[in-house]
Design a protein around this motif. Structure first.
Motif, PDB file in Angstrom:
ATOM      1  N   GLY A 145     -17.758 -10.890 -22.407  1.00  0.00           N
ATOM      2  CA  GLY A 145     -17.560  -9.871 -23.131  1.00  0.00           C
ATOM      3  C   GLY A 145     -16.032  -8.936 -22.359  1.00  0.00           C
ATOM      4  N   VAL A 146     -15.729  -9.609 -21.582  1.00  0.00           N
ATOM      5  CA  VAL A 146     -14.317  -8.762 -20.560  1.00  0.00           C
ATOM      6  C   VAL A 146     -13.186  -9.545 -21.203  1.00  0.00           C
ATOM      7  N   THR A 147     -12.252  -8.808 -21.515  1.00  0.00           N
ATOM      8  CA  THR A 147     -11.032  -8.960 -21.760  1.00  0.00           C
ATOM      9  C   THR A 147      -9.894  -8.526 -20.750  1.00  0.00           C
ATOM     10  N   VAL A 148      -9.303  -9.458 -20.285  1.00  0.00           N
ATOM     11  CA  VAL A 148      -8.235  -9.330 -19.239  1.00  0.00           C
ATOM     12  C   VAL A 148      -6.925  -9.195 -19.782  1.00  0.00           C
ATOM     13  N   ALA A 149      -6.148  -7.968 -19.507  1.00  0.00           N
ATOM     14  CA  ALA A 149      -4.936  -7.655 -19.872  1.00  0.00           C
ATOM     15  C   ALA A 149      -4.025  -7.913 -18.589  1.00  0.00           C
ATOM     16  N   THR A 150      -2.978  -8.762 -18.653  1.00  0.00           N
ATOM     17  CA  THR A 150      -2.130  -8.722 -17.619  1.00  0.00           C
ATOM     18  C   THR A 150      -0.539  -8.727 -17.748  1.00  0.00           C
ATOM     19  N   GLY A 151       0.108  -8.399 -17.228  1.00  0.00           N
ATOM     20  CA  GLY A 151       1.721  -8.220 -17.606  1.00  0.00           C
ATOM     21  C   GLY A 151       2.464  -7.655 -16.585  1.00  0.00           C
ATOM     22  N   ALA A 152       3.675  -7.720 -16.672  1.00  0.00           N
ATOM     23  CA  ALA A 152       4.526  -7.157 -15.774  1.00  0.00           C
ATOM     24  C   ALA A 152       6.055  -6.738 -16.235  1.00  0.00           C
ATOM     25  N   PHE A 153       6.591  -5.778 -15.889  1.00  0.00           N
ATOM     26  CA  PHE A 153       7.985  -5.471 -16.389  1.00  0.00           C
ATOM     27  C   PHE A 153       8.568  -4.759 -15.267  1.00  0.00           C
ATOM     28  N   THR A 154       9.996  -4.453 -15.416  1.00  0.00           N
ATOM     29  CA  THR A 154      10.901  -3.935 -14.298  1.00  0.00           C
ATOM     30  C   THR A 154      11.185  -2.833 -14.810  1.00  0.00           C
ATOM     31  N   ILE A 155      11.272  -1.808 -13.698  1.00  0.00           N
ATOM     32  CA  ILE A 155      11.822  -0.446 -14.047  1.00  0.00           C
ATOM     33  C   ILE A 155      12.961  -0.289 -12.957  1.00  0.00           C
ATOM     34  N   LYS A 156      14.124   0.744 -13.493  1.00  0.00           N
ATOM     35  CA  LYS A 156      15.104   1.059 -12.428  1.00  0.00           C
ATOM     36  C   LYS A 156      14.526   2.260 -11.621  1.00  0.00           C
ATOM     37  N   ARG A 157      14.310   2.214 -10.461  1.00  0.00           N
ATOM     38  CA  ARG A 157      13.691   3.607  -9.869  1.00  0.00           C
ATOM     39  C   ARG A 157      14.759   4.770  -9.666  1.00  0.00           C
ATOM     40  N   LEU A 158      16.246   4.517  -9.829  1.00  0.00           N
ATOM     41  CA  LEU A 158      16.923   5.448  -9.782  1.00  0.00           C
ATOM     42  C   LEU A 158      16.939   6.267 -11.231  1.00  0.00           C
ATOM     43  N   ASP A 159      16.467   5.497 -12.424  1.00  0.00           N
ATOM     44  CA  ASP A 159      16.479   6.317 -13.694  1.00  0.00           C
ATOM     45  C   ASP A 159      15.483   7.320 -13.448  1.00  0.00           C
ATOM     46  N   PHE A 160      14.419   7.301 -12.488  1.00  0.00           N
ATOM     47  CA  PHE A 160      13.398   8.090 -12.439  1.00  0.00           C
ATOM     48  C   PHE A 160      13.734   9.191 -11.127  1.00  0.00           C
ATOM     49  N   LYS A 161      14.617   9.159 -10.440  1.00  0.00           N
ATOM     50  CA  LYS A 161      15.062   9.817  -8.945  1.00  0.00           C
ATOM     51  C   LYS A 161      13.971   9.318  -8.144  1.00  0.00           C
ATOM     52  N   ILE A 162      13.594   8.198  -8.033  1.00  0.00           N
ATOM     53  CA  ILE A 162      12.854   7.758  -6.825  1.00  0.00           C
ATOM     54  C   ILE A 162      13.647   7.330  -5.780  1.00  0.00           C
ATOM     55  N   GLY A 163      13.574   7.915  -4.827  1.00  0.00           N
ATOM     56  CA  GLY A 163      14.474   7.521  -3.444  1.00  0.00           C
ATOM     57  C   GLY A 163      15.810   8.237  -3.795  1.00  0.00           C
ATOM     58  N   GLU A 164      15.875   9.407  -3.479  1.00  0.00           N
ATOM     59  CA  GLU A 164      17.149  10.445  -3.613  1.00  0.00           C
ATOM     60  C   GLU A 164      17.916  10.313  -2.439  1.00  0.00           C
ATOM     61  N   GLY A 165      19.011  10.953  -2.367  1.00  0.00           N
ATOM     62  CA  GLY A 165      19.681  11.353  -1.114  1.00  0.00           C
ATOM     63  C   GLY A 165      20.297   9.919  -0.609  1.00  0.00           C
ATOM     64  N   GLU A 166      19.945   9.786   0.878  1.00  0.00           N
ATOM     65  CA  GLU A 166      20.360   8.817   1.238  1.00  0.00           C
ATOM     66  C   GLU A 166      19.849   7.291   0.841  1.00  0.00           C
ATOM     67  N   TRP A 167      18.478   7.304   0.238  1.00  0.00           N
ATOM     68  CA  TRP A 167      17.633   6.436  -0.413  1.00  0.00           C
ATOM     69  C   TRP A 167      18.273   5.741  -1.534  1.00  0.00           C
ATOM     70  N   ALA A 168      19.257   6.389  -2.160  1.00  0.00           N
ATOM     71  CA  ALA A 168      19.828   6.115  -3.521  1.00  0.00           C
ATOM     72  C   ALA A 168      20.537   5.034  -3.301  1.00  0.00           C
ATOM     73  N   ASP A 169      20.907   4.460  -2.060  1.00  0.00           N
ATOM     74  CA  ASP A 169      21.846   3.402  -1.750  1.00  0.00           C
ATOM     75  C   ASP A 169      20.954   2.281  -2.110  1.00  0.00           C
ATOM     76  N   THR A 170      21.119   1.210  -3.114  1.00  0.00           N
ATOM     77  CA  THR A 170      20.428   0.240  -3.485  1.00  0.00           C
ATOM     78  C   THR A 170      20.701  -0.890  -2.383  1.00  0.00           C
ATOM     79  N   SER A 171      21.520  -1.009  -1.448  1.00  0.00           N
ATOM     80  CA  SER A 171      21.788  -1.865  -0.470  1.00  0.00           C
ATOM     81  C   SER A 171      20.439  -1.998   0.430  1.00  0.00           C
ATOM     82  N   MET A 172      20.098  -0.905   0.644  1.00  0.00           N
ATOM     83  CA  MET A 172      18.609  -0.583   1.581  1.00  0.00           C
ATOM     84  C   MET A 172      17.488  -0.944   0.712  1.00  0.00           C
ATOM     85  N   VAL A 173      17.322  -0.431  -0.461  1.00  0.00           N
ATOM     86  CA  VAL A 173      16.018  -0.311  -1.308  1.00  0.00           C
ATOM     87  C   VAL A 173      16.561  -0.704  -2.579  1.00  0.00           C
ATOM     88  N   ALA A 174      16.287  -1.942  -3.209  1.00  0.00           N
ATOM     89  CA  ALA A 174      16.689  -1.999  -4.349  1.00  0.00           C
ATOM     90  C   ALA A 174      16.477  -1.157  -5.561  1.00  0.00           C
TER      91      ALA A 174
END
Length: 191
Positions: A145-174
């Motif tokens: 009686g258990v249903t397992v839902a799985t999935g994956a998708f990709t987001i762009k962190r900079l679209d959400f301003k995650i990793g601002e300032g010096e961390w906006a450099d994608t050579s350090m954090v993709a």
């Protein structure tokens, strides 16, 4: 640093973990469910997960268009298993948990693709930034009686301003962060 990966958090969350529209209530089985994310720091994959989240799911596999999936993720619960990194995640440059304690996903449409596969489209909100996302979901049902839902998708962190300032450099954090989920749900109608 890797804090950005939690951003995937929400999105993955939406995953819909289906359920029946008849009489049973659909419930997530927390011990068998997880929302995680993977980012790359200096080319090396770094995995994390959200420890605190909630989902409201109304889903009948026979009528997916009538369903809805909503997730709320506590951004401060993102963890990488490293106390130093985990301490950075709540800071303003990453998730700014003091100002934006939650990320959300609200579905706008659910579509059957056949063979237990579905597509959930909706709005993902992180740090006050709203983006449209499409999440592929695969359902598998067991005799218990258990249903397992799985999935994956990709987001762009900079679209959400995650990793601002010096961390906006994608050579350090993709910029790409993969959100992955596995949701065990009870009360889902048969596929």
């Amino acid at each position: 640093m890797s804090a950005l990966t939690r951003s995937v958090t929400l999105a993955a969350s939406l995953l819909l973990a289906s359920s029946l529209a008849l009489a049973q209530a659909q419930k997530i089985v927390p011990a068998q469910s997880e929302i995680g994310f993977t980012s790359k720091q200096m080319g090396v994959p770094v995995d994390g997960k959200f420890r605190k989240w909630d989902a409201q799911i109304s889903f009948d596999p026979k009528k997916p268009e009538a369903g809805s999936v909503n997730f709320t993720i506590d951004t401060g619960s993102a963890g990488f298993g490293s106390p130093e990194t985990d301490a950075e995640v709540p800071k303003p440059v990453w998730f700014n948990v003091a100002k934006f304690p939650q990320a959300t996903f609200q579905s706008s449409s659910l579509k059957a693709l056949g063979g237990g596969k579905f597509e959930v489209a909706g709005k993902l909100t992180i740090k006050g930034n709203v983006k449209d996302v499409v999440v592929p979901v695969a359902l598998a049902q067991s005799a218990g009686g258990v249903t397992v839902a799985t999935g994956a998708f990709t987001i762009k962190r900079l679209d959400f301003k995650i990793g601002e300032g010096e961390w906006a450099d994608t050579s350090m954090v993709a910029n790409d962060v993969q959100v992955k989920f596995k949701l065990a749900v009870t009360g889902v109608a048969p596929l």
